[in-house]
Motif scaffolding. Structure first.
Motif, PDB file in Angstrom:
ATOM      1  N   PRO A   9      39.199  51.909  42.257  1.00 16.86           N
ATOM      2  CA  PRO A   9      39.391  51.071  43.430  1.00 16.86           C
ATOM      3  C   PRO A   9      40.497  51.612  44.310  1.00 16.86           C
ATOM      4  N   ALA A  10      40.416  51.302  45.584  1.00  9.42           N
ATOM      5  CA  ALA A  10      41.449  51.756  46.515  1.00  9.42           C
ATOM      6  C   ALA A  10      42.668  50.862  46.396  1.00  9.42           C
ATOM      7  N   GLY A  11      43.804  51.427  46.056  1.00  5.42           N
ATOM      8  CA  GLY A  11      45.037  50.668  45.935  1.00  5.42           C
ATOM      9  C   GLY A  11      46.009  51.075  47.018  1.00  5.42           C
ATOM     10  N   PRO A  12      47.262  50.620  46.929  1.00  2.05           N
ATOM     11  CA  PRO A  12      48.255  51.025  47.911  1.00  2.05           C
ATOM     12  C   PRO A  12      48.482  52.520  47.849  1.00  2.05           C
ATOM     13  N   LEU A  66      45.590  51.945  40.163  1.00  2.00           N
ATOM     14  CA  LEU A  66      44.631  51.115  39.454  1.00  2.00           C
ATOM     15  C   LEU A  66      44.839  49.659  39.834  1.00  2.00           C
ATOM     16  N   THR A  67      43.857  49.042  40.431  1.00  3.74           N
ATOM     17  CA  THR A  67      43.970  47.635  40.803  1.00  3.74           C
ATOM     18  C   THR A  67      42.699  46.894  40.404  1.00  3.74           C
ATOM     19  N   PRO A  68      42.831  45.676  39.860  1.00  3.84           N
ATOM     20  CA  PRO A  68      44.107  45.061  39.461  1.00  3.84           C
ATOM     21  C   PRO A  68      44.677  45.765  38.238  1.00  3.84           C
ATOM     22  N   VAL A 120      36.526  49.895  31.905  1.00  2.39           N
ATOM     23  CA  VAL A 120      35.231  49.493  32.464  1.00  2.39           C
ATOM     24  C   VAL A 120      35.450  48.415  33.519  1.00  2.39           C
ATOM     25  N   PRO A 121      35.083  48.683  34.781  1.00  5.14           N
ATOM     26  CA  PRO A 121      35.245  47.672  35.827  1.00  5.14           C
ATOM     27  C   PRO A 121      34.184  46.584  35.716  1.00  5.14           C
ATOM     28  N   ALA A 122      34.537  45.386  36.169  1.00  3.82           N
ATOM     29  CA  ALA A 122      33.607  44.256  36.121  1.00  3.82           C
ATOM     30  C   ALA A 122      33.915  43.306  37.280  1.00  3.82           C
ATOM     31  N   GLY A 127      34.830  36.491  41.668  1.00  2.29           N
ATOM     32  CA  GLY A 127      34.223  37.478  42.549  1.00  2.29           C
ATOM     33  C   GLY A 127      35.074  38.698  42.785  1.00  2.29           C
ATOM     34  N   GLU A 128      36.280  38.713  42.217  1.00  4.12           N
ATOM     35  CA  GLU A 128      37.176  39.853  42.374  1.00  4.12           C
ATOM     36  C   GLU A 128      36.979  40.853  41.238  1.00  4.12           C
TER      37      GLU A 128
END
Length: 206
Positions: A9-12, A66-68, A120-122, A127-128
């Protein structure tokens, strides 16, 4: 079935570092794997080591892109693995930045870490983005190593560079459109270069 590399994910942009002078600056290396390098390193860079205990690795994950931030369960052995992977990545990416061959042992270390299952993203109940399953140190390092594989074999591999300052060893990937980035950070080494250039010009004029 083979697990595909984790889309990050795109983070700061970047992480906050503290220079030897005590000032802080933001350093955006352009890749998750390169964000791990400022935590220490091999040889002379051991004096900058910050990964001593499990909490140090979880703190780094919270500062990374890495977010969150995953809720990690990290063991002492995984901290040692993190140092080993980081040192290998430091040598491999530095070699690439200088168009030199990488040590096969370091490449093997990166590949071994990448062979483990990654985070593993979920989609969470709200919804986040969230993380599924166990988020431990080994999965975190697999995610970092897979990011390194993507970088080293991808379209920006030829843009892995070392900061142009002679006293800075930070590594970054130049993702700018013109591909002319020279410094780890304009507010740090870039600014120091400007100051030195200005002083030299004034000295010559004087």
């Amino acid at each position: 079935m083979e697990e595909s590399p984790l889309p990050l994910p795109a983070g700061p942009p970047g992480i906050v570092l503290r220079s030897y002078s005590g000032s802080t600056f933001r350093f955006d290396p352009g890749a998750l794997c390169l964000e791990l390098l400022p935590t220490g390193g091999p040889g002379e860079f051991q004096r900058f080591e910050v990964l001593h205990a499990p909490g140090d690795l979880t703190d780094w994950a919270a500062r990374s892109r890495l977010t969150p931030t995953p809720l990690l369960e990290v063991s002492d052995a995984e901290v040692a693995d993190a140092r080993r992977l980081r040192d290998a990545l430091f040598r491999v990416t530095t070699a690439r930045a200088h168009d030199a061959p990488a040590d096969p042992a370091d490449v093997a270390t990166v590949n071994a870490a990448a062979a483990h299952a990654p985070l593993v993203p979920a989609v969470g109940p709200d919804g986040e983005r969230s993380w599924a399953g166990t988020a431990d140190g080994t999965r975190l390092l697999a995610t970092v190593a897979r990011d390194a594989v993507e970088l080293l074999t991808g379209p920006f591999a030829h843009r892995i560079r070392a900061c142009s300052a002679g006293d800075c060893a930070l590594i970054y990937v130049d993702t700018s459109r013109p591909g002319r980035r020279r410094w780890c950070s304009m507010e740090h080494c870039g600014n120091r270069h400007k100051v030195r250039t200005l002083r030299a010009r004034r000295s010559e004029e004087g």
